[in-house]
Design a protein around this motif. Structure first.
Motif, mmCIF file in Angstrom:
data_model
loop_
_atom_site.group_PDB
_atom_site.id
_atom_site.type_symbol
_atom_site.label_atom_id
_atom_site.label_comp_id
_atom_site.label_asym_id
_atom_site.label_seq_id
_atom_site.Cartn_x
_atom_site.Cartn_y
_atom_site.Cartn_z
ATOM 1 N N ASP A 83 0.985 -1.386 -0.015
ATOM 2 C CA ASP A 83 0.264 -0.079 0.179
ATOM 3 C C ASP A 83 0.994 1.191 0.126
ATOM 4 O O ASP A 83 0.542 2.216 -0.657
ATOM 5 C CB ASP A 83 -0.957 -0.014 1.267
ATOM 6 C CG ASP A 83 -2.121 -0.985 1.091
ATOM 7 O OD1 ASP A 83 -2.332 -1.446 0.000
ATOM 8 O OD2 ASP A 83 -2.779 -1.144 2.013
ATOM 9 N N LEU A 84 1.918 1.188 0.488
ATOM 10 C CA LEU A 84 2.855 2.245 0.480
ATOM 11 C C LEU A 84 3.621 2.465 -0.865
ATOM 12 O O LEU A 84 3.744 3.467 -1.324
ATOM 13 C CB LEU A 84 4.085 1.974 1.459
ATOM 14 C CG LEU A 84 3.755 1.989 2.998
ATOM 15 C CD1 LEU A 84 4.841 1.078 3.528
ATOM 16 C CD2 LEU A 84 3.555 3.316 3.539
ATOM 17 N N ARG A 85 3.639 1.536 -1.588
ATOM 18 C CA ARG A 85 4.078 1.520 -3.028
ATOM 19 C C ARG A 85 3.259 2.102 -3.934
ATOM 20 O O ARG A 85 3.212 3.046 -4.759
ATOM 21 C CB ARG A 85 4.244 0.074 -3.441
ATOM 22 C CG ARG A 85 4.864 0.291 -4.829
ATOM 23 C CD ARG A 85 4.837 -1.274 -5.679
ATOM 24 N NE ARG A 85 3.658 -1.436 -6.182
ATOM 25 C CZ ARG A 85 2.569 -2.581 -5.555
ATOM 26 N NH1 ARG A 85 3.156 -3.237 -4.502
ATOM 27 N NH2 ARG A 85 1.372 -2.768 -5.827
ATOM 28 N N LYS A 86 1.995 1.715 -3.559
ATOM 29 C CA LYS A 86 0.603 2.255 -4.362
ATOM 30 C C LYS A 86 0.498 3.760 -4.136
ATOM 31 O O LYS A 86 0.161 4.385 -5.089
ATOM 32 C CB LYS A 86 -0.718 1.426 -4.145
ATOM 33 C CG LYS A 86 -0.522 0.151 -4.534
ATOM 34 C CD LYS A 86 -1.827 -0.692 -4.052
ATOM 35 C CE LYS A 86 -1.912 -2.094 -4.283
ATOM 36 N NZ LYS A 86 -3.085 -2.842 -3.840
ATOM 37 N N GLN A 99 5.669 9.369 -14.878
ATOM 38 C CA GLN A 99 4.848 8.092 -15.300
ATOM 39 C C GLN A 99 5.757 6.987 -15.534
ATOM 40 O O GLN A 99 5.229 5.755 -15.441
ATOM 41 C CB GLN A 99 4.082 8.672 -16.421
ATOM 42 C CG GLN A 99 2.967 9.536 -16.328
ATOM 43 C CD GLN A 99 1.967 9.055 -15.295
ATOM 44 O OE1 GLN A 99 1.518 7.927 -15.376
ATOM 45 N NE2 GLN A 99 2.002 9.588 -13.952
ATOM 46 N N THR A 100 6.974 7.122 -16.099
ATOM 47 C CA THR A 100 7.959 6.080 -16.040
ATOM 48 C C THR A 100 8.020 5.209 -14.807
ATOM 49 O O THR A 100 7.832 3.913 -14.709
ATOM 50 C CB THR A 100 9.213 6.661 -16.868
ATOM 51 O OG1 THR A 100 8.944 6.977 -18.116
ATOM 52 C CG2 THR A 100 10.066 5.155 -17.050
ATOM 53 N N HIS A 107 5.346 -2.508 -11.609
ATOM 54 C CA HIS A 107 5.531 -3.623 -12.245
ATOM 55 C C HIS A 107 5.568 -4.993 -11.725
ATOM 56 O O HIS A 107 6.441 -4.900 -10.592
ATOM 57 C CB HIS A 107 6.808 -3.543 -13.433
ATOM 58 C CG HIS A 107 7.294 -4.696 -14.245
ATOM 59 N ND1 HIS A 107 6.571 -5.189 -15.181
ATOM 60 C CD2 HIS A 107 8.260 -5.836 -13.933
ATOM 61 C CE1 HIS A 107 7.039 -6.164 -15.564
ATOM 62 N NE2 HIS A 107 8.036 -6.548 -14.888
ATOM 63 N N ARG A 108 5.038 -6.089 -11.955
ATOM 64 C CA ARG A 108 5.095 -7.291 -11.226
ATOM 65 C C ARG A 108 5.821 -8.273 -12.274
ATOM 66 O O ARG A 108 5.408 -8.425 -13.298
ATOM 67 C CB ARG A 108 3.893 -7.854 -10.943
ATOM 68 C CG ARG A 108 3.313 -7.278 -9.693
ATOM 69 C CD ARG A 108 1.859 -7.650 -9.410
ATOM 70 N NE ARG A 108 1.243 -7.125 -8.291
ATOM 71 C CZ ARG A 108 1.483 -6.987 -7.032
ATOM 72 N NH1 ARG A 108 2.134 -7.785 -6.614
ATOM 73 N NH2 ARG A 108 0.667 -6.123 -6.347
ATOM 74 N N VAL A 120 8.255 -4.698 -8.202
ATOM 75 C CA VAL A 120 9.313 -3.928 -8.089
ATOM 76 C C VAL A 120 9.357 -2.978 -7.174
ATOM 77 O O VAL A 120 10.561 -2.814 -6.354
ATOM 78 C CB VAL A 120 9.923 -3.391 -9.341
ATOM 79 C CG1 VAL A 120 11.161 -2.486 -9.494
ATOM 80 C CG2 VAL A 120 9.844 -4.475 -10.497
ATOM 81 N N GLY A 121 8.440 -2.247 -6.934
ATOM 82 C CA GLY A 121 8.502 -1.303 -5.853
ATOM 83 C C GLY A 121 8.681 -1.741 -4.409
ATOM 84 O O GLY A 121 9.124 -1.071 -3.385
#
Length: 348
Positions: A83-86, A99-100, A107-108, A120-121
């Motif tokens: 959720d932190l990544r999102k 955006q990149t 990306h999964r 990845v995040g």
């Protein structure tokens, strides 16, 4: 005076004065906004809010135990990073750089090995946690790398387990109440969720999150999964104290539709009723709802009055018919609320 009250008082002394930065100067051109939640609901709110303020902090739930986050949490004992990544992705700018990086961290991997479905995040965040030993510092560094238009903080310093009391969890025993454990399970549970709690029951709040709430001009709660993303913030005692005591205005953003499992069959006003049961001292200033999602405006208004809140109805849903918020429409609704209900501040 309790230890919790003393800690909140110390945090308040560290918080800059209203309308000032840490040096005593007046603030910049936009209001200080803190948004609380998790998952897609918080991401939608952040994508809207970053369009109207340059001073934005996300406070994110840390009870996720499913998917990539759950695997990393179990294997490494870390806070769930998903959720932190999102939230970080939602704060990325609309330029090519932003955006990149938003696409990269979301990306999964697809494989037949251990990396399958890891984001990845998530791996980047956990790597920096291990390198720096400080979750807040690591998230700030990721945000700097991404060019995030705001700050992301975990709501608690320890990973939490969500537990729910559910009536009719077993269809064969529709009147029995069972305890369901785990955020991923609660989010999809059959039956009626009566209440939720977190384990440990008195988790430590992240001091920076408490300080942000105390120093905010506006606090935004929701939208999102009601029992697993929104209400958990009210179960961290120091964070709840800050939400009750802050001089900020508070807006609750309702979902566009009931969520299968958690809130199946809930009316908009019932969302407020369960919120009040978990935090009876919480006051609100505004309840925001999509005008097409409120069949009984009078009942919603009555429920909002128990919080001391006014109801604002606005078209905030996407035009494709999906139960998702449109960032531009939601931004317009927030901006109108800040103008109409906010105190006259240095950003106006």
């Amino acid at each position: 005076m309790t230890g919790r009250s003393l800690r909140l008082r110390r945090l308040r002394r560290l918080t800059p004065g209203r309308g000032e930065d840490g040096t005593g100067r007046r603030r910049g051109a936009t209001p200080k906004v803190v948004a609380l939640g998790g998952g897609q609901g918080l991401s939608a709110s952040l994508a809207a809010l970053r369009r109207i303020t340059g001073d934005l902090t996300a406070v994110v739930t840390v009870a996720d135990d499913g998917g990539s986050s759950g695997r990393l949490r179990e294997e490494l004992g870390v806070l769930p990073p998903g959720d932190l990544r999102k939230a970080l992705a939602a704060l990325c700018g609309d330029d090519e750089w932003g955006q990149t990086w938003a696409r990269v961290i979301q990306h999964r991997f697809q494989s037949r090995g251990d990396l399958h479905e890891h984001a990845v995040g998530n791996l980047l965040i956990v790597a920096l946690w291990e390198q720096l030993g400080d979750p807040v510092q690591a998230l700030d560094l990721v945000g700097k790398l991404l060019g995030a238009q705001g700050r992301v903080l975990p709501m608690s310093a320890v990973p939490l387990e969500l537990q729910a009391l559910v009536k009719g969890h077993d269809p064969a025993r529709p009147d029995d109440v069972d305890t369901v454990r785990g955020q991923a399970t609660v989010a999809l549970t059959p039956g009626e969720v009566l209440s939720v709690q977190v384990v440990p029951g008195d988790p430590p709040a992240v001091p920076e999150a408490v300080a942000a709430v105390l120093d905010a001009d506006w606090v935004v709660l929701g939208p999102g999964s009601w029992f697993s993303s929104v209400i958990p913030h009210l179960l961290v005692p120091e964070l709840l104290d800050a939400l009750v005591e802050t001089k900020a205005r508070r807006v609750l953003s309702l979902n566009l539709a009931p969520q299968p499992g958690e809130t199946e069959g809930f009316s908009p006003q019932r969302h407020l009723e369960v919120l009040a049961r978990h935090a009876p001292k919480l006051a609100l200033d505004v309840v925001l709802a999509d005008e097409a999602a409120v069949p009984d405006r009078e009942s919603l208004s009555d429920a909002a009055k128990r919080f001391g809140a006014a109801v604002e109805l606005a078209p905030v849903a996407r035009q494709d018919g999906s139960p998702k918020h449109d960032p531009e429409l939601l931004a317009a609704a927030y901006d109108r609320i800040f103008r109409m209900h906010g105190r006259i501040g240095p950003w106006r």
